[in-house]
Design a protein around this motif. Structure first.
Motif, PDB file in Angstrom:
ATOM      1  N   ILE A 212       0.854  -1.177   0.000  1.00 29.78           N
ATOM      2  CA  ILE A 212       0.000   0.000   0.000  1.00 29.78           C
ATOM      3  C   ILE A 212       0.897   1.236   0.000  1.00 29.78           C
ATOM      4  CG2 ILE A 212      -1.756   1.292   1.263  1.00 29.78           C
ATOM      5  CD1 ILE A 212      -2.722  -1.343   2.440  1.00 29.78           C
ATOM      6  N   PHE A 213       0.647   2.138  -0.944  1.00 30.22           N
ATOM      7  CA  PHE A 213       1.484   3.325  -1.107  1.00 30.22           C
ATOM      8  C   PHE A 213       0.702   4.576  -0.722  1.00 30.22           C
ATOM      9  CE2 PHE A 213       3.266   0.138  -3.821  1.00 30.22           C
ATOM     10  CZ  PHE A 213       4.627   0.418  -3.961  1.00 30.22           C
ATOM     11  N   SER A 214       1.302   5.425   0.060  1.00 30.68           N
ATOM     12  CA  SER A 214       0.704   6.741   0.283  1.00 30.68           C
ATOM     13  C   SER A 214       0.720   7.505  -1.035  1.00 30.68           C
ATOM     14  CB  SER A 214       1.470   7.506   1.363  1.00 30.68           C
ATOM     15  OG  SER A 214       2.796   7.768   0.938  1.00 30.68           O
ATOM     16  N   PRO A 215      -0.238   8.405  -1.264  1.00 32.02           N
ATOM     17  CA  PRO A 215      -0.331   9.064  -2.576  1.00 32.02           C
ATOM     18  C   PRO A 215       0.870   9.929  -2.935  1.00 32.02           C
ATOM     19  CG  PRO A 215      -2.392   9.267  -1.359  1.00 32.02           C
ATOM     20  CD  PRO A 215      -1.387   8.721  -0.408  1.00 32.02           C
ATOM     21  N   ASP A 216       1.601  10.426  -1.936  1.00 30.56           N
ATOM     22  CA  ASP A 216       2.669  11.390  -2.187  1.00 30.56           C
ATOM     23  C   ASP A 216       4.043  10.789  -1.881  1.00 30.56           C
ATOM     24  OD1 ASP A 216       4.312  13.539  -2.526  1.00 30.56           O
ATOM     25  OD2 ASP A 216       3.391  14.784  -0.971  1.00 30.56           O
ATOM     26  N   PRO A 217       4.794  10.369  -2.894  1.00 34.77           N
ATOM     27  CA  PRO A 217       6.113   9.788  -2.639  1.00 34.77           C
ATOM     28  C   PRO A 217       7.167  10.820  -2.249  1.00 34.77           C
ATOM     29  CG  PRO A 217       5.727   9.922  -4.989  1.00 34.77           C
ATOM     30  CD  PRO A 217       4.464  10.378  -4.333  1.00 34.77           C
ATOM     31  N   PHE A 218       6.834  12.103  -2.387  1.00 32.58           N
ATOM     32  CA  PHE A 218       7.814  13.157  -2.113  1.00 32.58           C
ATOM     33  C   PHE A 218       7.567  13.854  -0.777  1.00 32.58           C
ATOM     34  CE2 PHE A 218       7.094  12.874  -6.725  1.00 32.58           C
ATOM     35  CZ  PHE A 218       8.362  12.546  -7.149  1.00 32.58           C
ATOM     36  N   ALA A 219       6.640  13.327   0.013  1.00 34.50           N
ATOM     37  CA  ALA A 219       6.221  14.028   1.227  1.00 34.50           C
ATOM     38  C   ALA A 219       7.369  14.299   2.188  1.00 34.50           C
ATOM     39  CB  ALA A 219       5.125  13.221   1.934  1.00 34.50           C
ATOM     40  N   SER A 220       8.298  13.370   2.289  1.00 35.50           N
ATOM     41  CA  SER A 220       9.358  13.493   3.292  1.00 35.50           C
ATOM     42  C   SER A 220      10.666  14.047   2.745  1.00 35.50           C
ATOM     43  CB  SER A 220       9.619  12.129   3.940  1.00 35.50           C
ATOM     44  OG  SER A 220      10.031  11.190   2.957  1.00 35.50           O
ATOM     45  N   ASN A 221      10.734  14.365   1.446  1.00 40.71           N
ATOM     46  CA  ASN A 221      12.029  14.796   0.905  1.00 40.71           C
ATOM     47  C   ASN A 221      11.941  16.007  -0.027  1.00 40.71           C
ATOM     48  OD1 ASN A 221      10.797  13.517  -1.221  1.00 40.71           O
ATOM     49  ND2 ASN A 221      12.598  12.350  -1.865  1.00 40.71           N
ATOM     50  N   ARG A 222      10.944  16.878   0.211  1.00 41.95           N
ATOM     51  CA  ARG A 222      10.846  18.050  -0.659  1.00 41.95           C
ATOM     52  C   ARG A 222      12.019  19.016  -0.466  1.00 41.95           C
ATOM     53  NH1 ARG A 222       5.517  16.817  -0.721  1.00 41.95           N
ATOM     54  NH2 ARG A 222       4.729  16.669  -2.856  1.00 41.95           N
ATOM     55  N   GLN A 223      12.582  19.034   0.728  1.00 36.47           N
ATOM     56  CA  GLN A 223      13.739  19.893   0.950  1.00 36.47           C
ATOM     57  C   GLN A 223      14.923  19.435   0.103  1.00 36.47           C
ATOM     58  OE1 GLN A 223      14.061  22.759   2.575  1.00 36.47           O
ATOM     59  NE2 GLN A 223      16.213  22.843   1.903  1.00 36.47           N
ATOM     60  N   SER A 224      15.160  18.125   0.083  1.00 33.63           N
ATOM     61  CA  SER A 224      16.261  17.606  -0.733  1.00 33.63           C
ATOM     62  C   SER A 224      15.979  17.793  -2.221  1.00 33.63           C
ATOM     63  CB  SER A 224      16.508  16.133  -0.414  1.00 33.63           C
ATOM     64  OG  SER A 224      15.358  15.350  -0.666  1.00 33.63           O
ATOM     65  N   LEU A 225      14.698  17.735  -2.611  1.00 38.40           N
ATOM     66  CA  LEU A 225      14.342  18.004  -4.000  1.00 38.40           C
ATOM     67  C   LEU A 225      14.676  19.447  -4.373  1.00 38.40           C
ATOM     68  CD1 LEU A 225      10.879  16.258  -4.563  1.00 38.40           C
ATOM     69  CD2 LEU A 225      13.024  15.706  -5.692  1.00 38.40           C
ATOM     70  N   SER A 226      14.394  20.376  -3.464  1.00 32.24           N
ATOM     71  CA  SER A 226      14.695  21.779  -3.721  1.00 32.24           C
ATOM     72  C   SER A 226      16.185  22.001  -3.901  1.00 32.24           C
ATOM     73  CB  SER A 226      14.170  22.650  -2.571  1.00 32.24           C
ATOM     74  OG  SER A 226      12.768  22.555  -2.461  1.00 32.24           O
ATOM     75  N   GLU A 227      16.991  21.253  -3.152  1.00 36.89           N
ATOM     76  CA  GLU A 227      18.443  21.406  -3.227  1.00 36.89           C
ATOM     77  C   GLU A 227      19.007  20.917  -4.559  1.00 36.89           C
ATOM     78  OE1 GLU A 227      19.740  19.322   0.207  1.00 36.89           O
ATOM     79  OE2 GLU A 227      19.015  20.840   1.622  1.00 36.89           O
ATOM     80  N   LEU A 228      18.251  20.066  -5.269  1.00 35.35           N
ATOM     81  CA  LEU A 228      18.704  19.606  -6.580  1.00 35.35           C
ATOM     82  C   LEU A 228      18.643  20.709  -7.633  1.00 35.35           C
ATOM     83  CD1 LEU A 228      16.975  16.103  -6.848  1.00 35.35           C
ATOM     84  CD2 LEU A 228      19.340  16.596  -6.221  1.00 35.35           C
ATOM     85  N   LYS A 229      17.778  21.714  -7.380  1.00 31.56           N
ATOM     86  CA  LYS A 229      17.586  22.804  -8.343  1.00 31.56           C
ATOM     87  C   LYS A 229      17.277  22.242  -9.738  1.00 31.56           C
ATOM     88  CE  LYS A 229      20.564  25.989  -5.810  1.00 31.56           C
ATOM     89  NZ  LYS A 229      21.781  26.862  -5.857  1.00 31.56           N
ATOM     90  N   ILE A 230      16.238  21.422  -9.786  1.00 28.45           N
ATOM     91  CA  ILE A 230      15.849  20.782 -11.043  1.00 28.45           C
ATOM     92  C   ILE A 230      15.483  21.838 -12.078  1.00 28.45           C
ATOM     93  CG2 ILE A 230      14.120  19.299 -12.147  1.00 28.45           C
ATOM     94  CD1 ILE A 230      13.899  17.792  -9.492  1.00 28.45           C
ATOM     95  N   ALA A 231      16.038  21.692 -13.270  1.00 34.89           N
ATOM     96  CA  ALA A 231      15.671  22.545 -14.404  1.00 34.89           C
ATOM     97  C   ALA A 231      14.862  21.699 -15.377  1.00 34.89           C
ATOM     98  CB  ALA A 231      16.914  23.105 -15.079  1.00 34.89           C
ATOM     99  N   LEU A 232      13.718  22.217 -15.818  1.00 32.38           N
ATOM    100  CA  LEU A 232      12.801  21.457 -16.668  1.00 32.38           C
ATOM    101  C   LEU A 232      12.567  22.189 -17.985  1.00 32.38           C
ATOM    102  CD1 LEU A 232      10.741  19.137 -17.130  1.00 32.38           C
ATOM    103  CD2 LEU A 232       9.041  20.548 -15.958  1.00 32.38           C
ATOM    104  N   TYR A 233      12.884  21.501 -19.067  1.00 33.67           N
ATOM    105  CA  TYR A 233      12.564  21.988 -20.413  1.00 33.67           C
ATOM    106  C   TYR A 233      11.395  21.158 -20.910  1.00 33.67           C
ATOM    107  CZ  TYR A 233      13.069  22.955 -25.425  1.00 33.67           C
ATOM    108  OH  TYR A 233      12.842  23.316 -26.730  1.00 33.67           O
TER     109      TYR A 233
END
Length: 329
Positions: free
Chosen positions: A129-150
């Protein structure tokens, strides 16, 4: 007496031992019609079981969703009202809530009972069973990646907005070359044949230690990026097995029809520079990965992580694992 013995002997010779004259045992067999084991929390999950064999009149079936220790989360039952050789049974399982970011291992059990509560067949399926949000606990680390999207088609950016994935939009290649980012993502459905300068930009970013992820391009040639510092360590082409390589818990059957692939590459054995041609379809290789000596990665992923993201947890959690994989050192 001798005559009776001769008759018995003749019957044995003609028909064989009595045990071989009995009708074969009609053992019941249960299987899931669609091999699903990933369920979103707080949704009703429709599951269809195929039962083959001789089902007796008024047999009952029971299902349960249980913790691995046997504690029951949900249960239900039904009855077969007439004798039949085989049938399908559809059930609706109310999947319970789990905490954010949690993947809960559970067992799905399906049992058929005959008269006197005799167990005729049993099926046990390990699920998650998966919670709907896989990024709930790591949005800070996601921000640190500075993802660029084209994302010229705006499909991937819409999904990232829905999932709360932080990113900076890129509208021209010169801008991304000046930007500080650890991961450059090229959105789904890009046409490589009409994306002049894209491969040159990818080469420059790889030189800057920026990994590059391209999601399900529509078509065009894929070549090995040139002039990358230190050269590359490996080129990997893979099918659905890449899903289990990144996360063994994820299904390789993605609802509603099981297809996982949006596009893939057909390997080119003629040109030393062009790996192959990317195109839509289910028959090509959906994964191309080039790992470089400077610890960067260039991955073209033809799995339909954008189009299938709301249909089940596997595509959504594969996307989360994919972003993590792209930035591992």
């Amino acid at each position: 007496m001798k005559k009776a013995f001769l008759l018995i002997l003749l019957e044995f010779i003609l028909l064989g031992p009595a045990v071989y004259c009995q009708p074969a045992s009609q053992t019941l067999h249960i299987e899931l019609a669609e091999p699903l084991s990933n369920f979103f929390a707080e949704r009703d999950q429709i599951l269809r079981f195929h039962i083959s064999g001789d089902i007796p009149d008024s047999a009952n079936f029971f299902w349960s969703l249980e913790y691995r220790n046997g504690a029951v989360l949900e249960r239900g039952q039904g009855r077969f009202h007439e004798r039949q050789a085989s049938t399908d049974v559809e059930i609706s399982v109310p999947v319970p809530k789990v905490n954010e970011g949690v993947i809960l291992p559970v067992d799905l059990k399906f049992v058929i009972e005959g008269p006197g509560h005799q167990t005729l067949a049993a099926y046990n399926h390990q699920c998650f069973i998966f919670s709907p949000d896989p990024f709930a606990s790591n949005r800070q680390s996601l921000s640190e990646l500075k993802i660029a999207l084209y994302d010229p088609q705006n499909k991937t950016s819409a999904l990232f907005d829905e999932l709360g994935i932080p990113y900076d939009s890129v509208f021209n290649f010169e801008a991304i070359e000046q930007q500080e980012t650890r991961l450059f993502i090229i959105g789904a459905d890009i046409d490589l044949e009409h994306s002049q300068g894209l491969m040159e930009t990818i080469e420059k970013l790889l030189l800057k230690n920026t990994s590059v992820l391209m999601l399900a391009p529509l078509g065009g040639d894929i070549r090995i990026p040139a002039n990358t510092a230190g050269g590359f360590n490996q080129v990997l082409v893979a099918g659905n097995a890449i899903i289990h390589r990144l996360d063994k818990r994820l299904d390789t059957f993605w609802p509603p029809y099981g297809n996982t692939v949006a596009s893939g590459v057909e390997i080119n054995t003629i040109s030393p520079d062009v790996i192959g041609r990317w195109s839509e379809g289910q028959k090509q290789w959906p994964w191309l990965e080039i790992d470089f000596a400077n610890k960067t990665r260039f991955v073209v992923c033809g799995l339909d992580v954008v189009g299938k993201n709301s249909d089940g947890p596997a595509a959504r959690y594969f996307l989360a694992r994919l972003i993590e994989y792209m930035t591992e050192k």
